[in-house]
Design an enzyme around this catalytic site. Structure first.
Site, mmCIF file in Angstrom:
data_model
loop_
_atom_site.group_PDB
_atom_site.id
_atom_site.type_symbol
_atom_site.label_atom_id
_atom_site.label_comp_id
_atom_site.label_asym_id
_atom_site.label_seq_id
_atom_site.Cartn_x
_atom_site.Cartn_y
_atom_site.Cartn_z
ATOM 1 N N ASP A 292 0.832 -1.208 0.000
ATOM 2 C CA ASP A 292 0.000 0.000 0.000
ATOM 3 C C ASP A 292 0.863 1.253 0.000
ATOM 4 O OD1 ASP A 292 0.735 -0.787 2.663
ATOM 5 O OD2 ASP A 292 -0.722 0.636 3.478
ATOM 6 N N GLU B 24 0.078 -0.886 5.930
ATOM 7 C CA GLU B 24 1.160 -0.286 6.707
ATOM 8 C C GLU B 24 0.992 1.218 6.783
ATOM 9 O OE1 GLU B 24 5.089 1.368 7.812
ATOM 10 O OE2 GLU B 24 3.893 1.776 6.030
ATOM 11 N N GLU C 146 11.938 -0.853 4.291
ATOM 12 C CA GLU C 146 11.650 0.576 4.417
ATOM 13 C C GLU C 146 12.808 1.407 3.854
ATOM 14 O OE1 GLU C 146 9.003 2.129 5.266
ATOM 15 O OE2 GLU C 146 7.808 0.454 6.025
#
Length: 379
Positions: free
Chosen positions: A72, A137, A166
């Protein structure tokens, strides 16, 4: 065009604004199943989650390394402010533009392609590879990674290593790996007073005036000194309001919202107790609601951080730094079932911004770092 770049563009084309996966995980599953992964979709509250595993030849002694991330992305913001459409992968000046390019579809593509290359080169790998992917997330994070972790915990499944994709690089690609994150806890206080006419303060109780001394003490309080890995805990006001908007009314209550970003040097219970003590010290009549959105986690130096540090240096020549700065991540959930959790990905300078992008020259090195980590840890 490299395989990694091509796959990243296919993911960016899908407008997977949280929590809508837009079949990004289906694209990943298609490629993972081809190289022997068993893929399981775990749905919860409209969120699509993926748990995929390729077992190694050593069922007992082999380690399990998981790649974790999210499909997402945050909303685009005003489309007219984008130089090119956010879900049309576009190249300009050596950069790939698109919503989610840095956060974190480049990492997802690199996860998949690095696994493909690793399996082709090491068909009899001893350890196992897993993917732990969510579409929740960037949203509330209540039906995503935390749900997968709950399922795995119920099954008694633990991970040996986890790399979260990340975007951690700060100034130069490879210069920072996150080996922990601070916890986040919010407090919502309603201080009660007595509403009245502003010309007759003796007939009212102004809650702003009552709160002020306690607020001053909370602002100056030293919560801890931090430790070797974390800076000192911080306390910040995020919202303060009171009154009706009229100029002649003493308000009946004052609303204060604040947030702790806290390290492993403090505990939830300890911080809450100290806040209550300060509020009680000034005799306030108040209600206080606590929301703990994440506990701090820390991975001390070990096999995983050492492997990433050496692979980054081998691939880029950059000496990476271990850091716990920044906000929360899904690593806070994964740490419940994994002792070694670190985050590593591309530059974070443009994440969540208009014209989000990554430098194309960093895409293959990112994939190579992930592949080399697999070779060092589970081959």
């Amino acid at each position: 065009m490299s395989v990694t770049l091509s796959f990243a563009e296919a993911l960016i084309e899908r407008a997977s604004v949280t929590p809508d996966d837009q079949s990004c995980q289906a694209l990943m599953i298609e490629r993972l199943e081809r190289i022997g992964f068993a893929c399981e979709t775990i749905e919860s509250g409209g969120v699509t989650n993926l748990w995929a595993v390729k077992r190694g030849t050593d069922a007992n002694g082999g380690k399990l390394l998981a790649f974790a991330g999210h499909t997402d992305v945050v909303p685009t913001g005003p489309l007219e402010q984008w130089t090119s459409p956010p879900f049309t992968p576009t190249h300009r000046d050596g950069k790939l533009y698109g919503r989610g390019s840095a956060d974190m579809k480049i990492s997802l593509a690199a996860f998949v392609v690095s696994s493909e290359e690793f399996v082709a080169a090491h068909p009899e790998h001893r350890g196992s590879i897993a993917f732990l992917i969510t579409s929740d997330e960037e949203g509330p994070a209540t039906d995503g990674t935390v749900k997968i972790v709950e399922v795995l915990a119920q099954r008694g499944t633990r991970l040996d290593y986890c790399i979260v994709g990340e975007p951690t690089s700060n100034v130069t690609f490879g210069d920072m790996v996150k080996n922990g994150r601070r916890g986040s806890m919010t407090g919502k206080v309603i201080v009660k007073g007595v509403q009245g006419h502003i010309a007759y303060p003796h007939l009212a109780k102004n809650p702003v005036h009552l709160l002020a001394p306690a607020l001053a003490e909370l602002v100056t309080e030293k919560w801890d000194d931090g430790n070797k890995y974390f800076p000192p805990t911080t306390w910040q006001v995020s919202n303060l309001h009171s009154g009706t908007g009229a100029t002649n009314i003493i308000p009946g209550h004052a609303n204060l919202m604040f947030n702790f970003r806290f390290s492993t040097a403090s505990t939830v219970e300890g911080l809450q107790s100290r806040v209550h003590a300060i509020l009680d010290k000034y005799g306030l009549d108040y209600d206080l609601q606590w929301i703990t959105s994440g506990l701090p986690f820390l991975t001390p130096r070990g096999a995983l951080s050492d492997a990433l540090e050496s692979t980054i240096r081998e691939e880029t020549g950059v000496q990476t730094e271990l850091s716990t700065t920044g906000g929360t991540s899904d690593g806070r959930f994964i740490a419940r079932i994994c002792d070694q959790v670190v985050e590593f990905g591309p530059l974070n300078a443009t994440i969540h911004k208009i014209d989000e992008h990554v430098e194309v020259r960093c895409i293959e090195p990112l994939k190579n770092v992930y592949r080399r980590a697999l070779e060092k840890l589970i081959a």
